[in-house]
Every structure is written in structure tokens, then in C-alpha cells.
Design a protein around this motif. Sequence first.
Motif, short mmCIF file in Angstrom:
data_model
loop_
_atom_site.label_atom_id
_atom_site.label_comp_id
_atom_site.label_asym_id
_atom_site.label_seq_id
_atom_site.Cartn_x
_atom_site.Cartn_y
_atom_site.Cartn_z
N VAL A 270 0.86 -1.18 0.00
CA VAL A 270 0.00 0.00 0.00
C VAL A 270 0.90 1.23 0.00
CG1 VAL A 270 -1.78 1.28 1.24
CG2 VAL A 270 -1.82 -1.22 1.22
N THR A 271 0.85 1.98 -1.09
CA THR A 271 1.69 3.17 -1.25
C THR A 271 0.77 4.35 -1.61
OG1 THR A 271 1.90 2.69 -3.60
CG2 THR A 271 3.63 1.80 -2.17
N PRO A 272 1.30 5.56 -1.60
CA PRO A 272 0.46 6.68 -2.02
C PRO A 272 -0.12 6.46 -3.42
CG PRO A 272 2.46 7.49 -0.97
CD PRO A 272 2.61 6.01 -1.09
N ASP A 273 0.67 5.91 -4.33
CA ASP A 273 0.16 5.66 -5.68
C ASP A 273 -0.94 4.61 -5.69
OD1 ASP A 273 1.42 7.50 -7.21
OD2 ASP A 273 2.97 6.15 -7.99
N ALA A 274 -0.81 3.60 -4.84
CA ALA A 274 -1.85 2.56 -4.79
C ALA A 274 -3.19 3.19 -4.42
CB ALA A 274 -1.47 1.47 -3.80
N LEU A 275 -3.16 4.19 -3.54
CA LEU A 275 -4.41 4.87 -3.17
C LEU A 275 -4.87 5.79 -4.30
CD1 LEU A 275 -3.75 5.66 0.60
CD2 LEU A 275 -4.79 3.64 -0.45
N ARG A 276 -3.91 6.52 -4.91
CA ARG A 276 -4.29 7.44 -6.00
C ARG A 276 -4.97 6.70 -7.15
NH1 ARG A 276 1.47 9.37 -5.58
NH2 ARG A 276 1.32 11.03 -4.05
N PHE A 277 -4.45 5.52 -7.46
CA PHE A 277 -4.93 4.81 -8.66
C PHE A 277 -5.91 3.68 -8.33
CE2 PHE A 277 -0.44 6.05 -10.04
CZ PHE A 277 -0.87 7.26 -10.59
N LEU A 278 -6.38 3.65 -7.08
CA LEU A 278 -7.25 2.55 -6.63
C LEU A 278 -8.42 2.30 -7.58
CD1 LEU A 278 -7.60 0.59 -4.27
CD2 LEU A 278 -9.08 2.28 -3.17
N ARG A 279 -9.06 3.39 -8.00
CA ARG A 279 -10.25 3.28 -8.85
C ARG A 279 -9.93 2.51 -10.15
NH1 ARG A 279 -11.42 6.37 -13.08
NH2 ARG A 279 -9.64 7.72 -12.69
N LEU A 280 -8.73 2.73 -10.69
CA LEU A 280 -8.37 2.07 -11.95
C LEU A 280 -8.03 0.60 -11.75
CD1 LEU A 280 -6.08 4.89 -13.40
CD2 LEU A 280 -8.26 4.14 -14.33
N TYR A 281 -7.45 0.29 -10.58
CA TYR A 281 -7.01 -1.10 -10.36
C TYR A 281 -8.10 -2.00 -9.83
CZ TYR A 281 -2.14 -0.21 -11.40
OH TYR A 281 -0.97 0.07 -12.05
N LEU A 282 -9.09 -1.41 -9.17
CA LEU A 282 -10.05 -2.22 -8.43
C LEU A 282 -10.75 -3.30 -9.28
CD1 LEU A 282 -10.44 -2.21 -5.46
CD2 LEU A 282 -12.47 -0.75 -5.75
N ALA A 298 5.49 0.31 6.47
CA ALA A 298 6.41 1.44 6.32
C ALA A 298 6.59 1.83 4.86
CB ALA A 298 7.76 1.06 6.92
N SER A 299 6.28 0.90 3.93
CA SER A 299 6.48 1.19 2.51
C SER A 299 5.71 2.45 2.08
CB SER A 299 6.03 0.01 1.66
OG SER A 299 4.73 -0.33 2.02
N PHE A 300 4.55 2.71 2.73
CA PHE A 300 3.76 3.90 2.38
C PHE A 300 4.60 5.16 2.59
CE2 PHE A 300 0.89 7.36 3.09
CZ PHE A 300 -0.12 7.15 2.17
N PHE A 301 5.22 5.26 3.76
CA PHE A 301 5.96 6.48 4.08
C PHE A 301 7.29 6.54 3.32
CE2 PHE A 301 3.06 5.54 7.49
CZ PHE A 301 2.33 6.73 7.52
N ARG A 302 7.88 5.38 3.07
CA ARG A 302 9.14 5.35 2.30
C ARG A 302 8.89 5.89 0.89
NH1 ARG A 302 10.61 0.11 2.97
NH2 ARG A 302 9.73 -0.40 0.96
N GLU A 303 7.81 5.45 0.27
CA GLU A 303 7.48 5.91 -1.10
C GLU A 303 7.14 7.40 -1.10
OE1 GLU A 303 6.63 4.26 -4.41
OE2 GLU A 303 8.17 2.88 -3.71
N LEU A 304 6.41 7.83 -0.05
CA LEU A 304 6.02 9.23 0.05
C LEU A 304 7.27 10.10 0.13
CD1 LEU A 304 3.38 10.87 0.26
CD2 LEU A 304 3.62 10.78 2.74
N TRP A 305 8.24 9.65 0.91
CA TRP A 305 9.50 10.37 1.09
C TRP A 305 10.29 10.37 -0.23
CZ3 TRP A 305 14.56 8.08 1.34
CH2 TRP A 305 15.55 8.94 1.77
N LEU A 306 10.30 9.19 -0.90
CA LEU A 306 11.05 9.06 -2.16
C LEU A 306 10.48 9.98 -3.24
CD1 LEU A 306 11.76 5.31 -2.93
CD2 LEU A 306 13.40 7.14 -2.59
#
Length: 426
Positions: A270-282, A298-306
Motif C-alpha cells: 500500500v503506497t500513495p500511488d496505490a491509493l491514487r490509482f485505486l479506482r483504476l485497479y479495483l 512502512a512502505s507507504f511512508f518510504r514511497e512518500l518520502w522518495l
Amino acid sequence: MTSPSRPKPRYDVVVVGAGIIGLSTALFLRERGLSVAVLDKGVPAYEQSSRNWGWMRTVGQDMAELELALQSRPLWRRWAAEGDFGFRPCGLVSLAETEAEWSALQAWFAQARGRGLDTRELDSEAVARALPQLRRHQAGGLFAPGDAGIEPDQAMRFLERKVRDAGAALFAGTAVRHIDISGGRATGVETETGPVAADAVVIAAGAWSRWLSATAGIVIPQLKVVASVLRTTPVEDGPLPNVASTAFCLRRRRDGGYTVARRNSSLTYVTPDALRFLRLYLPNYLKQKQLLRVRAGASFFRELWLERRFGPGRPNPFEEFRACDPAADSDTLKATFARLQQDMPVFRAARIAAAWAGTIDVLPDALPILSSVARHPGLFLATGFSAHGFGIGPAAGKLMAEIVTGEAGASSRAPFRLERFHLNGD
Ligand SMILES: Cc1cc2nc3c(=O)[nH]c(=O)nc-3n(C[C@H](O)[C@H](O)[C@H](O)COP(=O)(O)OP(=O)(O)OC[C@H]3O[C@@H](n4cnc5c(N)ncnc54)[C@H](O)[C@@H]3O)c2cc1C
């Protein structure tokens, strides 16, 4: 032919990424007489392209990709006549253990029939004859004799040489920091060693394409999935064709061992992008939930930082992470191997010799983007191969070269256009 140590100030085309897609695209652009530089942030093909299963398959391909798979067969055969990279037209047997799996395979075959395939149906007796090593009863299967096995790392070294010999300049350890846009057009790239101008820029950056495209303000709904693989010690009298099943997939290697994995064991986070694009992937996710395991943490915050650290003018994660080298999921691999040993006792004397993982770039409809970018003439995308890019890589590279030169017909481009996602004001 060797490349100079730094790119020249200008080329007709700059290709970002020296995986199978970037290298194939470069090769077919050179055949059309264009000057081409391929830039890679790390070692060419070190990410997905040399760590995959080594399957070139038609069975199970989406109808939109089937044409690319069929066109890739003769290209691989032609390349194999020029160099030895373990190309083996061994065929592929796709197994259906349950009646439900058998219906799904038959439904795919009903759609694919008549498109020039060599595939044939196997009933349970014919499966047993094709795979005498198999002890578990199967409801049925499909056999595609023209599908093949390839040693991915050797194929990629071959292709790297071929691309250089064709006159493309290939630069390892040369990260592209961002795409240069001027007056709305893509005019080149900024690399860690300076700017490189070009009439056309092709982003073939695998799992990194999402972030490189974002430096030009282009959104692609790409997510990352981690898949693990093992190789065994040599096995006597093991199966010769590639085998696909729900429990395991395998390919005989030229060293006598097998590359083994389970296709329904990939991990995503679960990353910021996974939430942004949820509608398309569902919609696709709900249909194939069993194929993916989702982890939060922690991957969520690592990606957000990256994602905040990409951009022009300074070192960024493209340079920090020269190689995408995730840890293998050893528990899943051990369970997969145990099941294989149960189903095919010839594997009982073998051991796991090595394990690795790769980060796969996926798109919501599991089809790649091979496309121009309407908002920025001169910018092109060849990415999102969703775990099928190696086998179809040669024809995908050829199509991409034809898109860049304007030769590609509308029907061959249509399924792969960026605009299908409607994320860039289109
Ligand atoms: C475990 C596994 C098994 C698979 N099995 C199969 C299979 O059997 N058959 C099949 O057809 N497909 C398979 N695939 C999928 C296939 O490997 C990929 O679809 C294909 O390799 C994608 O190629 P690519 O060139 O797009 O990306 P990659 O091979 O990932 O190459 C992208 C390159 O871009 C470079 N790059 C990224 N950002 C930058 C930047 N900013 N500047 C410069 N360089 C950059 C990277 O360093 C990398 O070398 C598998 C994949 C995995 C991981």
C-alpha cells in the motif's frame, strides 16, 4: 563497437532504460538509420530483464498482446541464429488442475483460435503423456509447441552487444534526472553528467517510468509488484517443455537445473500511488484477488518520502538506487518447491541452488503503454509490461520504433495508447 565514455550533446533519439524494451527499441531505430543513445542508471538489464523466468509464451496472453507475442517468435529465432543465449523452442504446457481452471483455459483458447496459433488442447490422458513426470491428475491443459525458453541474462548480454554493433551508443551508470521540455516539446534529458538534446525521448525505464514521466508532468498509473524466483540444482529426466500451473511454473535451464516460481504469489504494498490509482485497479484486482498479496506498512511512508525527491538539478533516487534488487520471499519459494517435489518426484533429489526477486511494473489493465504523449510532442513511453515484457520484447521494441518514426498504423497502436487512462487532460 564501443561507446564513448560520455554521451554526445545531441542524438536523434535518446532511450532511457537498457532493459529488453529500451534495447529492442534502440535496435529497430538504428535499422531506420537514426542516431540513438541508450542511457541506464545502473548496469544494463540488471533489473527485470535479466531476472525473469525466461519464458517466451503465447498461451494466456491478452488478445491485444498476442500479435506482439507471435511477431516476437521469428525475431527471437533470428537472433538465436546469430548468437547462443540458450534459446530453446521447447513449447509450453499450461495445466488446469480443476474444472474451473480448465474452463478458463478453454475460454482463452476459444478467443485466441484463428489468430495463427499452434496451440492445441490436451485432455487429462494427453497431459499425462506430455508430462510423464507429473503425478497429480489434471482436468486438462493447453500445449503451444512454438513457445520457448531463453536464458534471460545471456539473451540480454547478446542484445546489448547487438545494439552496440548496430551503432547505438549505450551508457551504463548514467541516470536521467528529468526530461527537458521546451515550448511544450520534449527536447532531451538532463543526466547526472549533463544535458543531452534529442528530437525524441523514449522512456523505457521499467518500474521507474512513473517517476521519470512525472518530471515532464505526465501521470502514468503504474504500480510495483515484487515476484520471487528460485533455481534448482540439475535434475535428471525432468520435463522438457515450460510448465505453467497454479501451484508452480518452471523452465529447464541450460545448466540442467530449473527456474521455478509460483505465479500467484506476487507481493504489492500500500503506497500513495496505490491509493491514487485505486479506482483504476479495483476491477482487475477484484477479478484476480488470489494472484496478489497486499501488504501495508512502512512502505507507504518510504514511497512518500522518495517521490518528493525526484526532480531537476540535483541527485535523486534514480542515482541512489542504481539497482532494484528486492529480497526474495523464501517462505513462499520453499512451499512452492515442496509442492513441486510432491507433484513431480523427479525433483526430490534436487535442492534450491539460488533465489532472487524482481520488481515488476504493472498497469491497471495489465497491458503496456507503447505511445506518444499528446501533450509533449517528441516524448514517447514504452513501459508497464506487467510481467509479460521479456517474451514480447522484440516485437514491442519494433512497434515502439515505428511509433517514434510515425510508421505504425493506428490499429497496432490503439490498445497501447497512454490516453486510455484519461489522466493527462485527455
Ligand atoms: C521475477 C520475474 C519473472 C518474469 N518472468 C517473465 C517471463 O517469463 N516472460 C516474460 O515475458 N516476462 C517476464 N517478466 C517480465 C519482464 O521481465 C519485464 O516485463 C521486462 O523485462 C521489462 O523490461 P523493461 O525494459 O521495460 O524494464 P527493465 O528490464 O526493468 O529495464 C528498465 C531499465 O531502466 C533503467 N532506468 C530506470 N530509471 C532510469 C533513469 N532515470 N535513468 C536511466 N536509466 C533508468 C533501469 O536501471 C533498468 O535497467 C518477469 C519479471 C520478473 C521480475
